[in-house]
Design a protein around this motif. Structure first.
Motif, PDB file in Angstrom:
ATOM      1  N   UNK A 195      25.524 -11.491   3.582  1.00  0.00           N
ATOM      2  CA  UNK A 195      25.494 -10.035   3.039  1.00  0.00           C
ATOM      3  C   UNK A 195      25.281 -11.123   1.087  1.00  0.00           C
ATOM      4  N   UNK A 196      24.621 -11.756   1.221  1.00  0.00           N
ATOM      5  CA  UNK A 196      23.928 -12.358  -0.163  1.00  0.00           C
ATOM      6  C   UNK A 196      22.481 -12.507   0.331  1.00  0.00           C
ATOM      7  N   UNK A 197      21.911 -11.293  -1.141  1.00  0.00           N
ATOM      8  CA  UNK A 197      20.808 -11.716  -0.429  1.00  0.00           C
ATOM      9  C   UNK A 197      20.157 -11.393  -1.560  1.00  0.00           C
ATOM     10  N   UNK A 198      18.832 -11.964  -2.504  1.00  0.00           N
ATOM     11  CA  UNK A 198      18.625 -11.624  -3.860  1.00  0.00           C
ATOM     12  C   UNK A 198      17.038 -11.544  -3.703  1.00  0.00           C
ATOM     13  N   UNK A 199      16.544 -10.984  -4.562  1.00  0.00           N
ATOM     14  CA  UNK A 199      15.162 -10.169  -4.970  1.00  0.00           C
ATOM     15  C   UNK A 199      14.907 -11.365  -5.594  1.00  0.00           C
ATOM     16  N   UNK A 200      13.807 -12.042  -5.074  1.00  0.00           N
ATOM     17  CA  UNK A 200      13.219 -13.041  -5.960  1.00  0.00           C
ATOM     18  C   UNK A 200      11.659 -12.540  -6.470  1.00  0.00           C
ATOM     19  N   UNK A 201      11.095 -11.365  -5.493  1.00  0.00           N
ATOM     20  CA  UNK A 201      10.324 -11.319  -6.135  1.00  0.00           C
ATOM     21  C   UNK A 201       9.221  -9.890  -6.156  1.00  0.00           C
ATOM     22  N   UNK A 202       9.125  -9.092  -6.364  1.00  0.00           N
ATOM     23  CA  UNK A 202       8.458  -7.792  -6.314  1.00  0.00           C
ATOM     24  C   UNK A 202       6.691  -7.082  -7.313  1.00  0.00           C
ATOM     25  N   UNK A 203       5.641  -6.559  -6.557  1.00  0.00           N
ATOM     26  CA  UNK A 203       4.577  -6.477  -7.901  1.00  0.00           C
ATOM     27  C   UNK A 203       4.860  -5.370  -8.271  1.00  0.00           C
ATOM     28  N   UNK A 204       4.227  -4.954  -8.891  1.00  0.00           N
ATOM     29  CA  UNK A 204       4.354  -3.321  -9.775  1.00  0.00           C
ATOM     30  C   UNK A 204       4.460  -2.389  -8.633  1.00  0.00           C
ATOM     31  N   UNK A 205       5.027  -1.686  -9.126  1.00  0.00           N
ATOM     32  CA  UNK A 205       4.556  -0.041  -8.288  1.00  0.00           C
ATOM     33  C   UNK A 205       3.300  -0.089  -8.241  1.00  0.00           C
ATOM     34  N   UNK A 206       2.134   0.235  -9.114  1.00  0.00           N
ATOM     35  CA  UNK A 206       0.503  -0.459  -9.037  1.00  0.00           C
ATOM     36  C   UNK A 206       0.205  -0.762  -7.993  1.00  0.00           C
ATOM     37  N   UNK A 207       0.589  -2.209  -7.445  1.00  0.00           N
ATOM     38  CA  UNK A 207       0.329  -2.411  -6.612  1.00  0.00           C
ATOM     39  C   UNK A 207       1.333  -2.153  -4.712  1.00  0.00           C
ATOM     40  N   UNK A 208       2.173  -1.988  -4.584  1.00  0.00           N
ATOM     41  CA  UNK A 208       3.283  -2.381  -4.449  1.00  0.00           C
ATOM     42  C   UNK A 208       3.268  -0.567  -3.966  1.00  0.00           C
ATOM     43  N   UNK A 209       3.121   0.133  -4.612  1.00  0.00           N
ATOM     44  CA  UNK A 209       3.261   0.912  -4.224  1.00  0.00           C
ATOM     45  C   UNK A 209       1.622   2.134  -4.387  1.00  0.00           C
ATOM     46  N   UNK A 210       0.937   1.447  -4.716  1.00  0.00           N
ATOM     47  CA  UNK A 210      -0.414   2.444  -5.251  1.00  0.00           C
ATOM     48  C   UNK A 210      -1.087   3.233  -3.885  1.00  0.00           C
ATOM     49  N   UNK A 211      -1.800   4.190  -4.621  1.00  0.00           N
ATOM     50  CA  UNK A 211      -2.126   5.812  -3.897  1.00  0.00           C
ATOM     51  C   UNK A 211      -0.234   5.954  -3.756  1.00  0.00           C
ATOM     52  N   UNK A 212       0.529   5.646  -3.672  1.00  0.00           N
ATOM     53  CA  UNK A 212       2.464   6.894  -3.664  1.00  0.00           C
ATOM     54  C   UNK A 212       1.692   7.411  -2.537  1.00  0.00           C
ATOM     55  N   UNK A 213       2.401   9.133  -2.613  1.00  0.00           N
ATOM     56  CA  UNK A 213       2.444   9.678  -1.639  1.00  0.00           C
ATOM     57  C   UNK A 213       1.466  10.377  -1.603  1.00  0.00           C
ATOM     58  N   UNK A 214       0.305  10.475  -2.468  1.00  0.00           N
ATOM     59  CA  UNK A 214      -1.316  10.596  -1.589  1.00  0.00           C
ATOM     60  C   UNK A 214      -1.867   9.836  -0.710  1.00  0.00           C
ATOM     61  N   UNK A 215      -1.792   8.712  -0.440  1.00  0.00           N
ATOM     62  CA  UNK A 215      -2.244   7.849   0.250  1.00  0.00           C
ATOM     63  C   UNK A 215      -1.056   7.614   1.108  1.00  0.00           C
ATOM     64  N   UNK A 216      -0.317   7.718   0.839  1.00  0.00           N
ATOM     65  CA  UNK A 216       0.990   7.444   1.643  1.00  0.00           C
ATOM     66  C   UNK A 216       0.176   8.627   3.781  1.00  0.00           C
ATOM     67  N   UNK A 217       0.676   7.448   5.207  1.00  0.00           N
ATOM     68  CA  UNK A 217       0.161   7.838   5.969  1.00  0.00           C
ATOM     69  C   UNK A 217      -0.827   8.530   6.160  1.00  0.00           C
ATOM     70  N   UNK A 218      -1.565   7.796   5.352  1.00  0.00           N
ATOM     71  CA  UNK A 218      -3.252   8.141   5.678  1.00  0.00           C
ATOM     72  C   UNK A 218      -4.054   6.548   5.504  1.00  0.00           C
ATOM     73  N   UNK A 219      -4.954   6.358   6.159  1.00  0.00           N
ATOM     74  CA  UNK A 219      -5.950   5.578   6.257  1.00  0.00           C
ATOM     75  C   UNK A 219      -7.049   6.051   5.717  1.00  0.00           C
ATOM     76  N   UNK A 220      -8.312   5.350   5.204  1.00  0.00           N
ATOM     77  CA  UNK A 220      -7.879   3.483   4.363  1.00  0.00           C
ATOM     78  C   UNK A 220      -6.914   3.890   3.681  1.00  0.00           C
ATOM     79  N   UNK A 221      -6.673   2.851   3.909  1.00  0.00           N
ATOM     80  CA  UNK A 221      -4.862   2.758   2.429  1.00  0.00           C
ATOM     81  C   UNK A 221      -4.957   0.874   1.879  1.00  0.00           C
ATOM     82  N   UNK A 222      -5.038   0.881   0.682  1.00  0.00           N
ATOM     83  CA  UNK A 222      -5.109  -0.022  -0.229  1.00  0.00           C
ATOM     84  C   UNK A 222      -3.525  -0.535  -1.252  1.00  0.00           C
TER      85      UNK A 222
END
Length: 735
Positions: A195-222
């Motif tokens: 139960x001790x889980x710590x955040x180490x790193x995360x890219x900005x949403x412009x990378x980690x969520x690129x395409x967001x809801x428009x690309x969600x469930x869609x291929x090709x994906x980036x």
């Protein structure tokens, strides 16, 4: 005569063979059963390790690097210091909780430069599987075929309690027992939870969520859909609550990371905790899902999402408040759309009817089985037809109370007051404080003006789509009082309710219990909530519960009959959030006529989608620079930077964050999605279009190292070249 006998024998065998070929990569298999059920096929498809390397209780194996993250996603250990890799969307709530307008980690990303900078996350946990045991005989003892359903449940519950009490485990371990094959089998899981889980790193949403809801469930994906955490333990390496004195867990196994990349037809495995599938439903149940329930769910969420999206695009604070909620709502909404389209495109209902025809034919050819199971399938299909209107209107109600947030608060408030009535008035102060504490975080991410507009739209839709006999007289009367207008109803409620803010709620509850017990019926939101709830319980829920009990019984018997009638086919159990492995191959697919998709995407595609200032398709300047200079380090391939790839692994929700493994058990990618055409794989897997989508691990490393400058995290990992090593080790060919 001999010829006729051979013909009768060959036709069923041919049917099963065709089924097997069509489902060659279908299945979510229990890892402890691989040696008997799957190992030979997996090696035939290219696997280079043994089943014992995947699941082993005597030494470290792949299972010891896989965790259930928070009970909703999967994660995997990628270093000896328990560095944990999962999806960005799995870590989204944790990232959001540490974000503010001043320090917006969702927008800018986050990278801990040292262990001291890693951020704790209250409530987040990971669970390892220690071992799995078959306890079917003990669980079903005394629960015969003719035992009434209610009695059967009580017998099994008592049996499971005894099994848990007698299970061998350490004090810091837990025991979970779950049903499989619709309750025909039971397996015990010994688990360890940290139960001790710590955040180490995360890219900005412009990378980690690129395409967001428009690309969600869609291929090709980036999308670079990943984030990093670390598991901490006590100094004895055992589970411990958060403490500054805790140290990184020393795992039994962690995944080496392959830099060799993927090629078409490479063998792949996905190891994780898939949430829920229903692959063995009768045809009428599939029809109900895609022609009834999905239609209702999509309509309600479509209306809510359009309103929330409009506010998020105009207001930065609302964007932060609703980011995780919007993503969660949109994820299922788009999945259901794809599910409807996929079943229609692959003629899923027609294929299920064909399957049932063959099942019935073989059942009728076996006298003893016919006597045992005759009429079960027909009865099940009939009751699903009768159940249909209740199921659809139940979903309309669920979507209304889920997406209008004040109705959800009101429901919780009503439950708290009911608990006071049961326990006594003296318990009110303690239960009130507990309730208020539970709602503080909700109101932090709540906007009354957003919820007002969502309520107006959904009330219009609900009272139009649901027949009044399912709503009830009281709620219908309230609807009539506001001229059948969702806007008028919302205007009245949100201007007069004590639930629109935390301060007003607190003031409302600070009154004496008896005053609150009276005034709760005067509050407009709570009044509507009670009316809706009473009508739903009486007209929808109560009739549905009785029918659902019959469905559960018949579904269990039908499952058992399928396994006996089609006894030359392998059956895997439906997903139920337990540890599973699925396998397939890297390959593209052809979703529709004249359209063919390749199996891999690159950073070039990110730049092709780039829209400056767009919250879904903006690209950070540094990433654009790295691309322009082709500065990919050791992670690029042939002058390009791989981003995502697809394969025919059978996955579902809960598999988010699961590792994609190569033939040697090395990490090659991170599962995060499915193709839109294949989202119907939860009820109707079809190898022709069902593909899972993964981030290429080389892109993950590239972002960590070259973009974020966090090479110290890459240095923790064990980077390997299995393909190059295999080539060097191969014996030279004779001239």
């Amino acid at each position: 005569m001999l010829q006729q006998m051979l013909k009768r024998a060959v036709l069923p065998a041919l049917f099963v063979l065709l089924q097997f070929r069509a489902h060659a990569t279908e299945g979510m298999w229990l890892p402890h059963l691989l040696s008997n059920m799957n190992e030979k096929e997996m090696k035939g498809m290219g696997m280079k390790i043994n089943a014992a390397d995947i699941y082993n209780v005597n030494k470290g194996s792949l299972k010891d690097a896989i965790v259930s993250l928070g009970g909703f996603c999967t994660g995997e250990l990628i270093s000896s210091q328990s560095l944990l890799l999962t999806n960005h969307h799995c870590g989204y709530s944790a990232i959001q909780s540490h974000s503010s307008v001043e320090s917006n980690y969702l927008e800018k990303g986050f990278w801990a430069k040292s262990r001291a900078e890693e951020l704790p996350n209250k409530g987040l946990f990971v669970t390892f599987i220690v071992r799995i045991e078959d306890v079917t005989l003990q669980a079903l003892q005394g629960a015969g075929r003719n035992t009434p359903e209610k009695d059967r449940a009580q017998v099994i519950e008592a049996n499971l309690a005894k099994i848990k009490d007698n299970a061998k485990k350490e004090d810091y371990q837990d025991v979970v027992i779950k049903p499989f094959y619709e309750g025909n089998q039971y397996y015990l899981f010994v688990t360890e939870t940290y139960r001790d889980v710590r955040l180490v790193g995360a890219p900005p949403s412009s990378i980690g969520k690129f395409g967001s809801d428009t690309d969600n469930w869609v291929w090709p994906r980036h999308t670079g859909d990943f984030s990093l955490f670390r598991i901490y333990a006590g100094k004895d390496n055992r589970p411990a609550e958060y403490s500054a004195d805790n140290v990184p867990l020393k795992p039994k196994h962690f995944l080496p990371v392959s830099l060799d990349g993927i090629a078409e037809n490479d063998f792949t495995m996905v190891f994780g905790f898939p949430g829920r599938t229903t692959e063995y439903l009768p045809s009428q149940a599939v029809k109900l899902t895609v022609e009834g329930q999905d239609v209702a769910r999509v309509a309600m969420r479509d209306a809510a999402l359009k309103i929330i999206d409009g506010f998020m695009r105009q207001d930065e604070k609302i964007k932060i408040q609703y980011a995780a909620k919007y993503a969660s709502t949109a994820n299922a909404w788009k999945k259901w759309i794809g599910e409807m389209q996929g079943v229609q495109q692959t003629k899923g209902i027609e294929k299920r009817i064909t399957y049932e025809t063959e099942y019935t034919k073989r059942l009728n050819a076996n006298t003893s089985l016919k006597e045992k199971y005759n009429g079960v399938l027909d009865s099940l299909n009939t009751i699903y037809q009768d159940f249909s209107p209740y199921a659809v209107n139940r979903d309309y109600y669920s979507e209304l109370t889920r997406n209008v947030e004040l109705l959800s608060v009101s429901d919780k408030l009503i439950n708290m007051m009911n608990e006071v009535r049961q326990k006594g008035e003296s318990e009110y102060p303690a239960l009130r404080e507990k309730f208020l504490a539970s709602q503080a975080s909700f109101y932090k991410d709540f906007s009354a003006k957003v919820d007002h507009d969502v309520a107006a739209a959904l009330f219009d839709l609900y009272f139009t789509a649901v027949p009044s006999r399912f709503i009830g007289g009281e709620a219908t009367q309230i609807w009539m009082e506001t001229n059948k207008s969702g806007k008028q109803l919302a205007d009245k409620y949100y201007s007069n309710s004590a639930l629109v803010s935390y301060d007003k709620l607190k003031a409302f509850l600070d009154k004496p219990y008896r005053d609150v017990a009276t005034d709760i019926f005067k509050d407009p939101v709570t009044r509507m909530s009670i009316a809706l709830r009473n009508g739903f319980i009486e007209n929808v829920n109560n009739p549905a519960v009785g029918m659902q009990n019959d469905i559960n019984r018949l579904q269990r018997i039908y499952m058992q009959s399928q396994m006996e009638v089609l006894n030359d086919r392998r059956f895997y159990p439906d997903a139920n959030s337990t540890l599973r492995i699925t396998y397939g191959k890297v390959n593209g697919y052809r979703p529709t006529d004249a359209k063919t998709y390749d199996f891999i995407t690159t950073l070039d595609g990110v730049m092709e989608k780039y829209k400056p200032g767009d919250y879904e398709f903006d690209v950070p300047e540094k990433l654009r620079t790295l691309h322009a200079q082709k500065d990919y380090g050791q992670y690029g391939a042939n002058g390009r930077m791989p981003v995502c790839f697809i394969a025919s692994n059978h996955t579902t929700g809960g598999n988010s964050g699961s590792p994609a493994l190569d033939a040697y058990g090395n990490l090659i990618g991170l599962n995060f999605d499915r193709t839109w055409e294949g989202t119907m794989s939860d009820i109707n897997y079809d190898a022709s279009i069902c593909r899972n989508i993964m981030v290429d691990v080389r892109y993950v490393l590239f972002i960590i190292d070259k973009f974020a400058g966090a090479k110290h995290l890459v240095d923790e990992m064990k980077l390997v070249h299995p393909k190059k090593t295999a080539v060097k080790a191969a014996p030279a060919k004779r001239a």
